[in-house]
Design an enzyme around this catalytic site. Sequence first.
Site, PDB file in Angstrom:
ATOM      1  N   HIS A  34      -5.395 -13.938  -0.795  1.00 24.87           N
ATOM      2  CA  HIS A  34      -5.223 -12.534  -1.147  1.00 24.87           C
ATOM      3  C   HIS A  34      -3.773 -12.305  -1.579  1.00 24.87           C
ATOM      4  O   HIS A  34      -2.851 -12.434  -0.780  1.00 24.87           O
ATOM      5  CB  HIS A  34      -5.553 -11.662   0.068  1.00 24.87           C
ATOM      6  CG  HIS A  34      -5.185 -10.227  -0.086  1.00 24.87           C
ATOM      7  ND1 HIS A  34      -4.158  -9.639   0.632  1.00 24.87           N
ATOM      8  CD2 HIS A  34      -5.697  -9.254  -0.879  1.00 24.87           C
ATOM      9  CE1 HIS A  34      -4.072  -8.363   0.305  1.00 24.87           C
ATOM     10  NE2 HIS A  34      -4.985  -8.102  -0.613  1.00 24.87           N
ATOM     11  N   ASP A  84     -14.168  -5.329  -4.988  1.00 26.33           N
ATOM     12  CA  ASP A  84     -13.510  -5.411  -3.687  1.00 26.33           C
ATOM     13  C   ASP A  84     -13.993  -4.231  -2.843  1.00 26.33           C
ATOM     14  O   ASP A  84     -13.718  -3.078  -3.166  1.00 26.33           O
ATOM     15  CB  ASP A  84     -11.994  -5.351  -3.867  1.00 26.33           C
ATOM     16  CG  ASP A  84     -11.235  -5.555  -2.571  1.00 26.33           C
ATOM     17  OD1 ASP A  84     -11.861  -5.542  -1.497  1.00 26.33           O
ATOM     18  OD2 ASP A  84      -9.998  -5.715  -2.627  1.00 26.33           O
ATOM     19  N   HIS A 128       0.825  -1.208   0.000  1.00 23.67           N
ATOM     20  CA  HIS A 128       0.000   0.000   0.000  1.00 23.67           C
ATOM     21  C   HIS A 128       0.862   1.262   0.000  1.00 23.67           C
ATOM     22  O   HIS A 128       0.357   2.355  -0.255  1.00 23.67           O
ATOM     23  CB  HIS A 128      -0.910   0.037   1.236  1.00 23.67           C
ATOM     24  CG  HIS A 128      -2.021  -0.958   1.193  1.00 23.67           C
ATOM     25  ND1 HIS A 128      -2.073  -2.045   2.033  1.00 23.67           N
ATOM     26  CD2 HIS A 128      -3.123  -1.042   0.406  1.00 23.67           C
ATOM     27  CE1 HIS A 128      -3.164  -2.749   1.776  1.00 23.67           C
ATOM     28  NE2 HIS A 128      -3.816  -2.170   0.791  1.00 23.67           N
ATOM     29  N   GLU A 188     -16.764  -8.768  -2.738  1.00 23.27           N
ATOM     30  CA  GLU A 188     -15.729  -9.198  -1.794  1.00 23.27           C
ATOM     31  C   GLU A 188     -15.610  -8.289  -0.574  1.00 23.27           C
ATOM     32  O   GLU A 188     -15.628  -7.068  -0.691  1.00 23.27           O
ATOM     33  CB  GLU A 188     -14.384  -9.238  -2.527  1.00 23.27           C
ATOM     34  CG  GLU A 188     -13.190  -9.572  -1.657  1.00 23.27           C
ATOM     35  CD  GLU A 188     -11.914  -9.732  -2.468  1.00 23.27           C
ATOM     36  OE1 GLU A 188     -10.852  -9.322  -1.977  1.00 23.27           O
ATOM     37  OE2 GLU A 188     -11.977 -10.263  -3.593  1.00 23.27           O
TER      38      GLU A 188
END
EC number: 4.2.1.90
Length: 405
Positions: free
Chosen positions: A329, A226, A33, A252
């Site tokens: 994931h 998502d 991230h 999701e």
Amino acid sequence: MENIMTLPKIKQVRAWFTGGATAEKGAGGGDYHDQGANHWIDDHIATPMSKYRDYEQSRQSFGINVLGTLVVEVEAENGQTGFAVSTAGEMGCFIVEKHLNRFIEGKCVSDIKLIHDQMLSATLYYSGSGGLVMNTISCVDLALWDLFGKVVGLPVYKLLGGAVRDEIQFYATGARPDLAKEMGFIGGKMPTHWGPHDGDAGIRKDAAMVADMREKCGEDFWLMLDCWMSQDVNYATKLAHACAPYNLKWIEECLPPQQYESYRELKRNAPVGMMVTSGEHHGTLQSFRTLSETGIDIMQPDVGWCGGLTTLVEIAAIAKSRGQLVVPHGSSVYSHHAVITFTNTPFSEFLMTSPDCSTMRPQFDPILLNEPVPVNGRIHKSVLDKPGFGVELNRDCNLKRPYSH
């Protein structure tokens, strides 16, 4: 009597970090991230913090990238080393060097399950149901598997019993499913940008995004959403039905991890044929057992956050016993070596980390060297045929070791 291979003991465990709150943003690595400006992964994506206007535009504004990358390295008595990366930063280094080291050093390199259980049991009083401590344990566990594979000269997937298919096929997560289709992926998963605080207007906007991508990608390409824990069950149900005309394959992680009853309700009320998935932010085996009982279609643990490869194998068994899929994931090589051995993982996720999703950048770039990326949406098992996880640590990434023992 045949000779049995003598395995070395673990001499030392070391922990470094890079990036995080004390560094300039954009370090990437295990904390994927942590990207620079104008990156899709930080572009007005719906989160649990989006209800606060000061934090709705950027995930970095509320601190999604403050932890940074944790690197754990284990060294055997014969000088061989294994390593892994996850998201835990400097705080993870403290846990490894000041607490977990006692369960690692002096053990045989094959004592992975023993070490794993001791780490879980010893941290139970401050680990809760996952989070930073579980990320750290996961990183240690992956480093141990890497070392074991290197010592015996085998890729990790062969230590798990071998491949059940010749290749892994991938869908891509990112803002541009249309580009993912051109690259050979089987589907594209987009982040939602709106949530309950935006009302029905938010539902219409995200549904319009799905409709636009359906027109660009055609009927046979998978499209998924998502939602990153940003919704409540009523909003998620309405969004699912709004997207049903565009053949959305799944919706999701609509809800926070512990809202099991709401997941059960969402699955019950979702459009026929649309899958409900979750698991990225669940952090214990017990939480995945409970999640499985809600009846969701796919469980999505992150091997770097759920307890490591040792736990991921157990989660896959829970899912298989209920006829559910387990599709981890992201997590690059750490997932690749697992899922190619799982009969209930027919496809896997590739996280697009290039700013505009137009190029194939390795997920953990730049911290891993020789990290493979899909070619035409696939990775053949032969690409994984290197000892351990088959990658090397980039020691030019400004690694800091803040603690020692």
